[in-house]
Design a protein around this motif. Sequence first.
Motif, PDB file in Angstrom:
ATOM      1  N   SER A 256      47.756  32.752  84.134  1.00  0.00           N
ATOM      2  CA  SER A 256      48.091  34.138  84.444  1.00  0.00           C
ATOM      3  C   SER A 256      46.970  34.685  85.317  1.00  0.00           C
ATOM      4  O   SER A 256      46.128  33.920  85.806  1.00  0.00           O
ATOM      5  N   TYR A 257      46.950  36.001  85.513  1.00  0.00           N
ATOM      6  CA  TYR A 257      45.936  36.606  86.364  1.00  0.00           C
ATOM      7  C   TYR A 257      45.275  37.778  85.651  1.00  0.00           C
ATOM      8  O   TYR A 257      45.801  38.304  84.675  1.00  0.00           O
ATOM      9  N   ILE A 258      44.123  38.160  86.146  1.00  0.00           N
ATOM     10  CA  ILE A 258      43.311  39.191  85.502  1.00  0.00           C
ATOM     11  C   ILE A 258      43.917  40.567  85.757  1.00  0.00           C
ATOM     12  O   ILE A 258      44.195  40.930  86.897  1.00  0.00           O
ATOM     13  N   SER A 259      44.109  41.312  84.685  1.00  0.00           N
ATOM     14  CA  SER A 259      44.562  42.691  84.805  1.00  0.00           C
ATOM     15  C   SER A 259      43.400  43.617  84.453  1.00  0.00           C
ATOM     16  O   SER A 259      42.344  43.168  84.004  1.00  0.00           O
ATOM     17  N   LEU A 260      43.598  44.901  84.626  1.00  0.00           N
ATOM     18  CA  LEU A 260      42.554  45.859  84.248  1.00  0.00           C
ATOM     19  C   LEU A 260      42.342  45.835  82.737  1.00  0.00           C
ATOM     20  O   LEU A 260      41.229  46.059  82.259  1.00  0.00           O
ATOM     21  N   ASP A 261      43.402  45.579  81.979  1.00  0.00           N
ATOM     22  CA  ASP A 261      43.251  45.433  80.532  1.00  0.00           C
ATOM     23  C   ASP A 261      42.353  44.251  80.201  1.00  0.00           C
ATOM     24  O   ASP A 261      41.531  44.309  79.290  1.00  0.00           O
ATOM     25  N   THR A 262      42.528  43.166  80.942  1.00  0.00           N
ATOM     26  CA  THR A 262      41.698  41.976  80.725  1.00  0.00           C
ATOM     27  C   THR A 262      40.229  42.311  80.929  1.00  0.00           C
ATOM     28  O   THR A 262      39.374  41.907  80.145  1.00  0.00           O
TER      29      THR A 262
ATOM     30  N   ASN B 192      52.537  37.889  87.869  1.00  0.00           N
ATOM     31  CA  ASN B 192      52.635  36.879  88.920  1.00  0.00           C
ATOM     32  C   ASN B 192      53.432  37.410  90.107  1.00  0.00           C
ATOM     33  O   ASN B 192      53.009  37.277  91.269  1.00  0.00           O
ATOM     34  N   ALA B 193      54.599  37.990  89.815  1.00  0.00           N
ATOM     35  CA  ALA B 193      55.428  38.520  90.896  1.00  0.00           C
ATOM     36  C   ALA B 193      54.707  39.645  91.631  1.00  0.00           C
ATOM     37  O   ALA B 193      54.763  39.735  92.859  1.00  0.00           O
ATOM     38  N   ALA B 194      54.002  40.511  90.880  1.00  0.00           N
ATOM     39  CA  ALA B 194      53.283  41.615  91.517  1.00  0.00           C
ATOM     40  C   ALA B 194      52.169  41.107  92.419  1.00  0.00           C
ATOM     41  O   ALA B 194      51.978  41.606  93.533  1.00  0.00           O
ATOM     42  N   MET B 195      51.416  40.121  91.937  1.00  0.00           N
ATOM     43  CA  MET B 195      50.336  39.551  92.748  1.00  0.00           C
ATOM     44  C   MET B 195      50.873  38.916  94.026  1.00  0.00           C
ATOM     45  O   MET B 195      50.260  39.015  95.095  1.00  0.00           O
ATOM     46  N   LYS B 196      52.012  38.277  93.925  1.00  0.00           N
ATOM     47  CA  LYS B 196      52.557  37.591  95.093  1.00  0.00           C
ATOM     48  C   LYS B 196      53.187  38.566  96.078  1.00  0.00           C
ATOM     49  O   LYS B 196      52.997  38.453  97.285  1.00  0.00           O
ATOM     50  N   GLU B 197      53.927  39.531  95.570  1.00  0.00           N
ATOM     51  CA  GLU B 197      54.690  40.416  96.441  1.00  0.00           C
ATOM     52  C   GLU B 197      53.833  41.502  97.078  1.00  0.00           C
ATOM     53  O   GLU B 197      54.037  41.860  98.238  1.00  0.00           O
ATOM     54  N   THR B 198      52.875  42.064  96.330  1.00  0.00           N
ATOM     55  CA  THR B 198      52.110  43.194  96.855  1.00  0.00           C
ATOM     56  C   THR B 198      50.662  42.853  97.178  1.00  0.00           C
ATOM     57  O   THR B 198      49.992  43.637  97.840  1.00  0.00           O
ATOM     58  N   GLY B 199      50.160  41.708  96.700  1.00  0.00           N
ATOM     59  CA  GLY B 199      48.774  41.344  96.980  1.00  0.00           C
ATOM     60  C   GLY B 199      47.820  41.825  95.907  1.00  0.00           C
ATOM     61  O   GLY B 199      48.103  42.794  95.180  1.00  0.00           O
ATOM     62  N   ALA B 200      46.666  41.183  95.809  1.00  0.00           N
ATOM     63  CA  ALA B 200      45.727  41.450  94.717  1.00  0.00           C
ATOM     64  C   ALA B 200      45.186  42.876  94.742  1.00  0.00           C
ATOM     65  O   ALA B 200      45.198  43.575  93.728  1.00  0.00           O
ATOM     66  N   LEU B 201      44.699  43.328  95.904  1.00  0.00           N
ATOM     67  CA  LEU B 201      44.104  44.663  95.962  1.00  0.00           C
ATOM     68  C   LEU B 201      45.150  45.745  95.690  1.00  0.00           C
ATOM     69  O   LEU B 201      44.883  46.727  94.977  1.00  0.00           O
ATOM     70  N   ALA B 202      46.343  45.579  96.251  1.00  0.00           N
ATOM     71  CA  ALA B 202      47.408  46.551  96.008  1.00  0.00           C
ATOM     72  C   ALA B 202      47.805  46.558  94.538  1.00  0.00           C
ATOM     73  O   ALA B 202      48.068  47.626  93.965  1.00  0.00           O
ATOM     74  N   TYR B 203      47.830  45.377  93.920  1.00  0.00           N
ATOM     75  CA  TYR B 203      48.188  45.313  92.496  1.00  0.00           C
ATOM     76  C   TYR B 203      47.184  46.104  91.655  1.00  0.00           C
ATOM     77  O   TYR B 203      47.579  46.892  90.787  1.00  0.00           O
ATOM     78  N   TYR B 204      45.882  45.887  91.912  1.00  0.00           N
ATOM     79  CA  TYR B 204      44.874  46.574  91.107  1.00  0.00           C
ATOM     80  C   TYR B 204      44.893  48.083  91.343  1.00  0.00           C
ATOM     81  O   TYR B 204      44.700  48.880  90.413  1.00  0.00           O
ATOM     82  N   LEU B 205      45.137  48.493  92.576  1.00  0.00           N
ATOM     83  CA  LEU B 205      45.199  49.929  92.850  1.00  0.00           C
ATOM     84  C   LEU B 205      46.420  50.550  92.174  1.00  0.00           C
ATOM     85  O   LEU B 205      46.334  51.616  91.561  1.00  0.00           O
ATOM     86  N   GLN B 206      47.573  49.870  92.261  1.00  0.00           N
ATOM     87  CA  GLN B 206      48.773  50.380  91.597  1.00  0.00           C
ATOM     88  C   GLN B 206      48.570  50.429  90.085  1.00  0.00           C
ATOM     89  O   GLN B 206      48.982  51.386  89.424  1.00  0.00           O
TER      90      GLN B 206
END
Length: 634
Positions: A113-119, A205-219
Amino acid sequence: MTAKPGIDQDNTAQVSNLRVFRTETFVLVLWLISLFKLALFSAGVQAPDPGWPWRILGMLVFLGINGSILFLLLAPTNRLKSQKHRIAYGLGVHLLVGVILLANRMYNLFFQSYISLDTLAHSGEGLSMIQALVSTIRFGEFLWIVDVPLLAWLFLRMEPERPPGDPQTPRRSAALRLGSMAACLLVLWTPVLALYFRGPQPGINAAMKETGALAYYLQDAVGRIPVVRRLPEAPLEQTRIAGWFESLRERQTTQEYRGLLEGRNVIFLQVEALQQVVIGKTINGREVTPNLNSLLEDSLWFDRCYDQVEMATADAEVLVNQSLYPLENVSVYLRYPENTYLGMPRILRDQGYAVAAFHGHERSFYSRDQIYPKLGFERYISRRNYQLDEVYGGLMGDRSFLEQTAAFIGRKQEPFFSFVITLTSHHPFNYLTEEDYDGIDVSGYEHSIVGDYIRSIHYVDDAVGRFVESLKEQGLMENTLLVIYGDHAAFNYNERDYRSLNRFFETDIRQPALRAGIHRVPVIFYAPGSGLEGRVSDPMGMIDIMPTAGNLLAVDTPFAMGRDVLNSAPEPVILGGGSFVTEQYYYSGKTGQLFFLETGEETDDERVPGWLAAVWETLDVSRLIYETDYFAGD
């Protein structure tokens, strides 16, 4: 022939210009390289193909938001007076992007999986996380940041934009100012994206792929702002949750074995990293788990229970004790410690059972000291309550832990429910060395993570055998249901020593379906003298343990999301990230592919859309139970 002076001077000026540090060029180079890295990272994320309309929209969002965030991060470079400060700041931002991508790649190798802000918020709640990551790290991943010193060397060799000592302030770039304004306007749309941009596939996973890492963290960050966050509409969502549970009850076709073990004491023994593969397995002529094997003759045991844990041991506790699904990338214990829960501890407590939890680790780990009372546990016996006469690598040895736990249980009033968590066989399995325990010959697997695992599990099996004997000597087993299960699979299958893993599992662990097929934990219901015996090979999940035990005890579990395996037809077993397993198939939520479990070959089935819709509905209902604190009124 002598060259024309004018041409020589023009060429010299061009070469000289290439050697002069220019802020716009510096920012542009870093912006392009960083954006390329983000695109390369997203391309490597496994997620189902959303189709061309979503793919095009995703590309626009990716370029617009990630490019704007990068531009805003790099724009302050233009405000610094010193060339060295500009280079240091710009490369600092560039390094930060690389580190974010590197950390996510390493995290994905271990947790899939990938790192979230909760992580990040709860990153301290990881047992031996560094050791775990070391077992999976690929040094090629450091290519994400290797360009930083090269770029520093290149730009520091350039001449400054103005001669040293020039009193004029370095000029501010109009292009950078205009770019910053445009980027700000784009980034301001992030709250809208956080609310409304949802691709057809949920999950990180889908969010990281579709919007990109920086956009995911900002969203993710913006989506947590109360003004922006869309809270569940309680009445509507509660009706939806109630309807889901009613549908589940309708699928429970019979009540066979109802009350067979009514009134018995109950012990749930959660064994760290106990995987199905070791049951009945021999290494160099010796059984890996002789004591567990001997229990099977007088037990009802399930050999196709799939590991549904998202992250760690605390997820297993939620699955088994609450029959709820874990959250993605963060423990329920850490995210919702103030919620009300209606699982097995509280149900049995309300029926007059003495309810206690036993764990030889620190009391506050995963906030257990805070949440256990909310779960219904009346007592929590932790490391501070034990005599630490057997310690390996800082962890309390399970032999001493279970011996002392059996004594604690023997002093409790009956009926009791005891939840016991072992520890010694924790990844990476090197707490117990050969000098500490040589009860089994691991020749053929020496100096490998597999050899360490075999030694650890053989030791724990010996501890479990002693535990059962102690309970028998105290006369407790005659009136007790002992449920033994593994908390999660032992390996993440990305360890560097995958050849030893292939040999140990007798399959190719790099094939997704074959890997899913072995991703199972044993579940043993041991109640001597009850006639509860046999082997069940229907696919099930850890979430099904609580309702199955509840029926045997004549205890109602109306809000268990699992099913009573003995009284209902098999259903898809939901794994992490929207993946699931059926009798024949494994569906990968990351890639959207369906495989035969037996052969690993890709296939198709018209039932997949219906299965997938049911899977995401179930996971959504589980999420809503947490978000609405559904049991608060009970």
